[in-house]
Design a protein around this motif. Sequence first.
Motif, PDB file in Angstrom:
ATOM      1  N   UNK A 120       2.700  -0.684  -4.640  1.00  0.00           N
ATOM      2  CA  UNK A 120       2.348  -2.075  -4.907  1.00  0.00           C
ATOM      3  C   UNK A 120       1.300  -2.560  -3.906  1.00  0.00           C
ATOM      4  N   UNK A 121       0.709  -3.693  -4.248  1.00  0.00           N
ATOM      5  CA  UNK A 121      -0.303  -4.261  -3.350  1.00  0.00           C
ATOM      6  C   UNK A 121       0.318  -4.641  -2.012  1.00  0.00           C
ATOM      7  N   UNK A 122       1.563  -5.128  -2.055  1.00  0.00           N
ATOM      8  CA  UNK A 122       2.236  -5.512  -0.808  1.00  0.00           C
ATOM      9  C   UNK A 122       2.402  -4.329   0.118  1.00  0.00           C
ATOM     10  N   UNK A 123       2.797  -3.197  -0.450  1.00  0.00           N
ATOM     11  CA  UNK A 123       2.951  -1.989   0.369  1.00  0.00           C
ATOM     12  C   UNK A 123       1.621  -1.593   0.995  1.00  0.00           C
ATOM     13  N   UNK A 124       0.567  -1.657   0.180  1.00  0.00           N
ATOM     14  CA  UNK A 124      -0.733  -1.237   0.704  1.00  0.00           C
ATOM     15  C   UNK A 124      -1.175  -2.158   1.840  1.00  0.00           C
ATOM     16  N   UNK A 125      -0.909  -3.451   1.677  1.00  0.00           N
ATOM     17  CA  UNK A 125      -1.253  -4.376   2.765  1.00  0.00           C
ATOM     18  C   UNK A 125      -0.528  -3.995   4.047  1.00  0.00           C
ATOM     19  N   UNK A 126       0.758  -3.669   3.910  1.00  0.00           N
ATOM     20  CA  UNK A 126       1.528  -3.303   5.103  1.00  0.00           C
ATOM     21  C   UNK A 126       0.983  -2.030   5.733  1.00  0.00           C
TER      22      UNK A 126
ATOM     23  N   UNK B   9     -11.237  -2.494   6.471  1.00  0.00           N
ATOM     24  CA  UNK B   9     -11.544  -3.628   5.596  1.00  0.00           C
ATOM     25  C   UNK B   9     -12.106  -3.143   4.264  1.00  0.00           C
ATOM     26  N   UNK B  10     -13.010  -2.152   4.350  1.00  0.00           N
ATOM     27  CA  UNK B  10     -13.623  -1.627   3.127  1.00  0.00           C
ATOM     28  C   UNK B  10     -12.566  -1.016   2.225  1.00  0.00           C
ATOM     29  N   UNK B  11     -11.631  -0.303   2.836  1.00  0.00           N
ATOM     30  CA  UNK B  11     -10.587   0.332   2.048  1.00  0.00           C
ATOM     31  C   UNK B  11      -9.729  -0.725   1.346  1.00  0.00           C
ATOM     32  N   UNK B  12      -9.445  -1.783   2.091  1.00  0.00           N
ATOM     33  CA  UNK B  12      -8.653  -2.857   1.504  1.00  0.00           C
ATOM     34  C   UNK B  12      -9.404  -3.502   0.340  1.00  0.00           C
ATOM     35  N   UNK B  13     -10.684  -3.761   0.557  1.00  0.00           N
ATOM     36  CA  UNK B  13     -11.504  -4.360  -0.490  1.00  0.00           C
ATOM     37  C   UNK B  13     -11.556  -3.451  -1.718  1.00  0.00           C
ATOM     38  N   UNK B  14     -11.725  -2.156  -1.465  1.00  0.00           N
ATOM     39  CA  UNK B  14     -11.852  -1.210  -2.570  1.00  0.00           C
ATOM     40  C   UNK B  14     -10.605  -1.212  -3.442  1.00  0.00           C
ATOM     41  N   UNK B  15      -9.436  -1.188  -2.797  1.00  0.00           N
ATOM     42  CA  UNK B  15      -8.226  -1.095  -3.610  1.00  0.00           C
ATOM     43  C   UNK B  15      -8.019  -2.367  -4.418  1.00  0.00           C
ATOM     44  N   UNK B  16      -8.510  -3.464  -3.886  1.00  0.00           N
ATOM     45  CA  UNK B  16      -8.321  -4.714  -4.593  1.00  0.00           C
ATOM     46  C   UNK B  16      -9.263  -4.833  -5.779  1.00  0.00           C
ATOM     47  N   UNK B  17     -10.516  -4.430  -5.549  1.00  0.00           N
ATOM     48  CA  UNK B  17     -11.509  -4.694  -6.587  1.00  0.00           C
ATOM     49  C   UNK B  17     -11.881  -3.451  -7.380  1.00  0.00           C
TER      50      UNK B  17
END
Lengths: 321, 659
Positions: free
Chosen positions: B17-23, B52-60
């Motif tokens: 889930x997105x929550x897990x990835x954030x953690x 940050x890029x990795x986080x952005x990538x998974x989101x978009x």
Amino acid sequence: MTRVARAWSAVLRRAERRLPSLTRLRSPEALPIVLHRRRIYIVPTGFGLGFTVLLAVMVLGALNYSNNSALLLTCLVGAAAAGSMLVAFRTLDGIALTAIRAQTVVAGEDVPLTIDIAPGKRTRSSLQMDVAGRRLAFAVVSDVSVTLELALPTEQRGYMAMPRMRLFTTWPLGMFRAWSWLHPEHKVLVYPRAEAFGPPPRDPSLDADRGRPHPGDEPAALRMYRPGDPRRQIAWKLSARHEFLLVKDMEQPAPEAEWQLSWQSMHGMDNESRIARLARWVNEAHLAGYRWSLALPDRLFDVAQGDEHFHRCMTALALQP
Amino acid sequence: MNFLYALTHKVREAPISAGTFNLVCITMACVVAVHASHLPIWLTLLLGFALLASHWRRRHRPGKTPMWLKLPLTLGLLAGIVVWYGNLFGREPGSAFAVGLLVLKTFECETVRDVRVAVAFACFALMAALLSDQGLVVTVAVALAIVPALMSLRSLEPGQAQRTITQAALPALGLLAAAVPLALLAFLFVPRLSEPLWGAPAADTAKPGLSSSMSPGDLTELLTDDSAAMRVSFDGVAPGPDQRYFRAFVMWNFDGRRWDHGYGRRGEVAGLLPQGPVATYEITLEATHRRTLPALDVPMAAPEGARLSADRELSSNDRIDDVRRYRLSSALGYGLQADLDENTRRLGLQLPPNFDPRARALAQQWRLTFGQNDEGIARAALGLFHDGGFRYTLAPAPLGRDSIDDFLFNTHEGFCEHYASAFTFLMRAAGIPARVVTGYQGGFYNRLGQYLLVRQSNAHAWSEVWLAGRGWVRFDPTGAVRPERIAADGTSAGDGSGPWYQPAWLQAARNRWDIVNRLWAQGVTGFDALRQRSLLQPFGVREAPPSMLVTILASGICLLAAIGLGWALYRRPEGDVAQRALARLKARLERRGLASRASEAPGHYFSRAARFWPSQRKELESLGTLYNHLTYARSEPAPELARRFARMAREFRPPRVVK
């Protein structure tokens, strides 16, 4: 019997008494099933084992480099991992399977089931249940029962025993897996599958008055007019030839068909085909609202109609040997 | 209220889930943060950007990361580290590479398995951060970084009620808190290795500290370094500021520019005649990656695991790669080496030829003036420093080839090592045996913690001059120029008042903070095999062998396991007073042969019991009536009735059935 064998069997008896789930694995048990410490098993998962190896490496490294901070924190993580075992146990301990409700279906369809899980005075997260190749994940809040819905495939008519179910959890860290086998003593009745096509039931009594007009097509009788009869029911043409008014009596119930279904009426068929055909006839008669009787080799259901009659007949068919 | 969660055939294969990835991203950010102190700045920034890029990538742009992106990133990381460090092996480049790989792992964190692998190795990387610094701050930071790691693991479990991040953080913190007793037990009793199993790590960069040689300007870096060098706690009163000289190196050889210690003179230890008070104290020395143990002038005997050189310098038998604690006694007043043998005298007079002619001339002139009065010559030299227009500064002008002449007659500015060097040179030129001693001087006495904090900036150099009948006598020429450097409870050796960015309150706060650091260093970092063995001293065990530690560890673990099991097995009693009393009574009667049936109402059960034990019929029937009345007559059972039922049930004694 040698002394060793006697001693061994005594050990086994004791083990079975102390660990009832060893035996309960084989024999189903009555509801409600409450999980307790003697039937909850815990083993580390693959991840847990891997993490343990990693922790061991970390401890060894910390000791080797006499790095006390790292040792302290490694011990902390290790202790938390060990504590998660107790949490996993507590997640299952005291949970109860209180009720199972099943609908009746015909063989070959999936039977919808509901399973009631009572959590007791504890909120439990991330419970999982393996049943018949499916996996359900759910959480329960203390004192609030949960109803799980699932569907089991059926294959043959008769009573179907509940499959063995596994209630397990890897909460909270996924390093330990606690589980318990549930084998409730609950049977689901599966009706026989009706044949797809076949002849209508042959009844000797129906053969005799073939050609009689089907009931309900024509007015059944004429009678004298009684005050209050609706005008449109007056048979004006016929009345013209008489001195009094004649009324088409539509209110008289049409004689219903009575199907006399009999095991013996079919020749040269095996039991299953007879059951399938009888099931089709019973279904048709029930849907059409006919009255029917059913004669089976061991018992006879007298002429009747309605849901109760239908279910009695279908149950008897389902349980035919 | 029903919670029914989606049925998925293979839960484990489900994407996270997105929550897990954030953690997971927070965990990786923590890893980068605790490593930031030793990673090159460009790598820290790049890794933060990559996260940050990795986080952005998974989101978009959800989905798998293509290989054409992953491969160059990994190779780029490898190349960057090899170019920066020169190789890939060793602690520094190794941990940099590991941290980089962990951050890149977020680009392919799609399944439960990925997350578990990432989190497990993040734990490993967090511990690796402690290899370069195991101070209190870093340790606490690492401990806090464990929380998001545990939260990531928890969030992987399927079938949870939705939670906010604080609701998810509290149980993880609770799990860690509950783990503290077991962790402390293991920490205290896991037997420490007295020798490492494999090579102790080589320090990649030598820490700044006292070195075994001294040339003008060497100490500048040290004198501005306010990190702690050692902490000294005295038995009884601490010696006054003018006696706080901690000797580390005695330097004999001078080549015109550099004073050198060599490897310490072996041979007979110089005789010591204590005159006056003796100080007994314990030193907690920070890791120096050298062998020398500083000791208050003059140590009387070597502690365990160390030896005295001929000049009474202490050196440890092994390198000090960790905090080291040792106890010593020192004579504050002393006669050191009353008889000087010929060899030592020659060594103490050795001067490089063809250097510093003006200084030599000055010394010869003093010799003519004062005759045989060696002490008079020494006083004259101190007077020269005091009145000759000399200035104390940490940023002196550079010196030419004849460094002593240049300093004495030209620049007139310098700090302790210039003065010690020039003074010793002058003494030798005048024919008086002299030597340079380096070490620490002064320190801040922390009244709250009752110890003396000696910082790197307390590094100092002074001279010892051999006077007939008195032995080696300490002369500190720096004191002649800048008495407050010696006398003050100084915190910094800087010239003038403290720099603008170190106001007084900040200094005070730092001194308090140092107490915490000291406790940490004593209680945790310095808890070695030696102290572990003396752990049981309060219980009368002088030295606990490892087998005893293991026994205690095992029994402690058993005790904690029992407590944990008690917690795990405890169930809150169900039902009200009457129901519980009934359940207890039923359990008792079952042992006497009357089991209750699942489908049986309490009233029926009691009437059956009355038939079972006819002699107790009346009591059983009244129990049944009372229970029925309690449970079914009112919506709220009267508490006094419930208590009466409970008492009656408790007092009921079924007759023993004689078979």
